[in-house]
Design a protein around this motif. Structure first.
Motif, short mmCIF file in Angstrom:
data_model
loop_
_atom_site.label_atom_id
_atom_site.label_comp_id
_atom_site.label_asym_id
_atom_site.label_seq_id
_atom_site.Cartn_x
_atom_site.Cartn_y
_atom_site.Cartn_z
N ASP A 180 17.58 -36.22 37.86
CA ASP A 180 18.85 -36.46 37.94
C ASP A 180 19.15 -37.70 37.76
O ASP A 180 20.01 -38.21 36.95
N LEU A 181 18.52 -38.61 38.56
CA LEU A 181 18.82 -40.14 38.60
C LEU A 181 18.53 -40.40 36.91
O LEU A 181 19.24 -41.43 36.51
N VAL A 182 17.40 -40.07 36.29
CA VAL A 182 17.13 -40.71 35.09
C VAL A 182 18.07 -40.38 34.17
O VAL A 182 18.33 -40.94 33.12
N ARG A 183 18.80 -38.97 34.29
CA ARG A 183 19.78 -38.83 33.41
C ARG A 183 21.30 -39.35 33.50
O ARG A 183 22.11 -38.90 33.06
N GLY A 184 21.24 -40.05 34.57
CA GLY A 184 22.36 -40.89 34.84
C GLY A 184 23.35 -40.38 36.15
O GLY A 184 24.31 -40.42 36.26
N GLU A 185 22.73 -39.14 36.91
CA GLU A 185 23.37 -38.47 37.88
C GLU A 185 22.83 -39.07 39.24
O GLU A 185 21.79 -38.75 39.60
N TYR A 186 23.90 -40.11 39.73
CA TYR A 186 23.39 -40.65 40.79
C TYR A 186 23.93 -40.10 42.31
O TYR A 186 23.56 -40.76 43.10
N ASN A 187 24.52 -39.18 42.21
CA ASN A 187 25.18 -38.58 43.56
C ASN A 187 24.10 -37.88 44.65
O ASN A 187 23.01 -37.60 43.77
N GLY A 188 24.12 -37.86 45.52
CA GLY A 188 23.05 -37.44 46.63
C GLY A 188 22.17 -38.61 47.26
O GLY A 188 22.51 -39.83 46.99
N ASN A 206 25.11 -41.14 48.11
CA ASN A 206 26.28 -41.32 47.36
C ASN A 206 27.04 -39.99 47.67
O ASN A 206 26.64 -38.82 47.23
N ILE A 207 28.42 -39.74 48.02
CA ILE A 207 29.24 -38.67 48.00
C ILE A 207 30.21 -38.67 47.11
O ILE A 207 31.08 -39.54 47.24
N PRO A 208 30.17 -37.91 46.04
CA PRO A 208 31.18 -37.84 45.13
C PRO A 208 32.64 -37.54 45.70
O PRO A 208 32.89 -37.00 46.88
N LYS A 209 33.54 -38.07 44.87
CA LYS A 209 34.96 -37.97 45.48
C LYS A 209 35.10 -36.41 45.35
O LYS A 209 34.67 -35.60 44.66
N PHE A 210 36.35 -35.96 46.10
CA PHE A 210 36.50 -34.33 46.38
C PHE A 210 37.73 -34.21 45.33
O PHE A 210 38.64 -33.54 45.68
N ASP A 211 37.17 -34.07 43.91
CA ASP A 211 37.99 -33.90 43.16
C ASP A 211 37.77 -32.22 42.37
O ASP A 211 38.60 -31.82 41.46
N LEU A 268 31.92 -42.33 47.60
CA LEU A 268 31.61 -42.97 48.89
C LEU A 268 30.12 -43.33 48.98
O LEU A 268 29.32 -42.33 48.67
N ARG A 269 29.58 -44.31 49.66
CA ARG A 269 28.02 -44.65 49.69
C ARG A 269 27.78 -45.15 51.03
O ARG A 269 28.55 -46.11 51.48
N TYR A 270 26.65 -44.49 51.71
CA TYR A 270 26.03 -44.96 52.65
C TYR A 270 24.87 -45.89 52.05
O TYR A 270 24.22 -45.15 51.50
N MET A 271 24.61 -47.00 52.61
CA MET A 271 23.58 -47.87 52.09
C MET A 271 22.95 -48.42 52.87
O MET A 271 23.43 -49.04 53.98
N HIS A 272 21.33 -48.38 52.72
CA HIS A 272 20.63 -48.98 53.90
C HIS A 272 19.59 -49.91 53.50
O HIS A 272 18.75 -49.47 52.49
N TYR A 273 19.56 -51.22 53.81
CA TYR A 273 18.55 -52.03 53.51
C TYR A 273 17.56 -52.07 54.74
O TYR A 273 17.83 -52.65 55.73
#
Length: 372
Positions: free
Chosen positions: A92-100, A121-126, A189-194
């Motif tokens: 999915d990532l390679v195809r440009g789908e970045y959610n999850g 990544n949590i997509p908007k609730f549309d 929305l994104r939770y990001m961890h470094y």
């Protein structure tokens, strides 16, 4: 019944005397006051034309609501890796789908050092992005949706109206209509961890967690967290640290907005540096909201802006190639390029990153830029 979520405890801010950027702070409490929007536009004008970064305060989202989202992010990253990986799909990532979920270590940054960034990544609730969520998120999904919607209504919509006034558009809701929350779009929305690295590992990658880049959407909202790492490239060409200011959101303007404004509004250049010495062993947790035009919006320069027309800003990097990309097309090709980059960078003394040009190609004639 939802499980208990521990209270989020902030990390102690750095005490080091860093070279902080001088950024304006927009007080959104002025927004509803007579003449308030016009006053905010005056403050905003220089920032978005020259730097693309600013703060906002008094944005009608409480610190408790923000802290709850940090708590959820912390709980998610505390899950076992095998549990998080249930929400990851590399194809999915390679195809440009970045959610999850995107785990760290998917690529070697350079000199044998792997990336240290996890993303959820949590997509908007549309209604167009149904996704399974881990229990820790699903049990609080109404709260997550409420927060996502408030990011849009209390911050993004207000900024879009200010941009419309800046552009002298005949209707200050014109940009709002191109960014409707309940219309199909790629906001998330994104939770990001470094993860903290050793000094030796950091030195091998120029002391960077992420090299200089721009974001691909309209605006990015970065909620305050006290581990200093974000740096911006200012109009004089110098990297400056962005200070985590109390009770603010850091805003940066992005590629789609630059395209829509023919380059008038700057897509902010930023990077993530390894934290200063007194925070160097601390993991960094980020909470962000990425706003983008609705998927059907064509990213040509806005035609009915008197300001853009006076300045002759009627083309952009896409139209000059004969391309008229929709937001959806742009997101897919840009995300695909970002995930396609498998070959590690050549990292020169001073932390300059060099990639094979083919790895940076987005579409024929247009390549991504790495800012050193």
């Amino acid at each position: 019944m939802p499980g208990r979520i521990d209270r989020y405890e902030e990390v102690t801010p750095t005490k080091e005397n860093l070279d902080w950027a001088e950024l304006i702070t927009l007080d959104l409490s002025l927004y509803e006051q007579p003449g308030g929007k016009e006053e905010l536009v005056k403050q905003l004008d220089h920032a978005v034309r020259h730097v693309g970064f600013f703060y906002v305060k008094n944005f009608n989202i409480s610190q408790e609501e923000v802290s709850r989202q940090f708590s959820l992010g912390k709980e998610f990253y505390a899950l076992p890796l095998e549990e998080k990986l249930k929400y990851h799909n590399h194809d999915d990532l390679v195809r440009g789908e970045y959610n999850g979920y995107r785990p760290s270590g998917l690529r070697v940054v350079g000199n044998g050092v792997k990336d240290n960034i996890q993303v959820y990544n949590i997509p908007k609730f549309d209604g167009f992005h149904p996704r399974a969520q881990p229990a820790v998120i699903q049990e609080h999904i109404e709260e997550v949706e409420a927060f996502s919607r408030k990011c849009h209504s209390e911050v993004v919509v207000k900024l879009l109206r200010l941009f419309a006034i800046l552009l002298e558009l005949p209707d200050e809701d014109q940009l709002v209509r191109d960014h409707l929350y309940d219309v199909k779009g790629e906001d998330h929305l994104r939770y990001m961890h470094y993860a903290a690295r050793s000094a030796d590992e950091n030195s091998k990658v120029g002391d960077l967690y992420a090299a200089g880049h721009t974001d691909l959407g309209t605006v990015t909202l970065l909620f305050r967290q006290p581990v200093a790492a974000l740096q911006i490239l200012n109009s004089e060409g110098n990297w400056k640290w962005v200070k985590p200011q109390d009770a603010t959101i850091t805003i940066n303007t992005c590629d789609a907005l630059t395209a829509l404004t023919g380059g008038l509004i700057k897509s902010s250049i930023h990077r993530v540096h390894a934290p200063p010495a007194d925070q160097s062993t601390v993991d960094r947790l980020g909470l962000l909201y990425f706003a983008r035009p609705n998927n059907h919006v064509v990213l040509d320069p806005i035609q009915n802006s008197p300001l853009l027309n006076r300045l002759g800003l009627t083309t952009n990097a896409f139209t000059e190639l004969g391309q008229h990309l929709t937001t959806e097309e742009w997101v897919i090709v840009r995300q695909s390029q970002q995930q396609r980059r498998k070959v590690e960078a050549k990292i020169l003394p001073g932390g300059k990153y060099e990639y094979n040009e083919k790895d940076l190609e987005i579409i024929p004639g247009l390549t991504a830029k790495i800012y050193n």
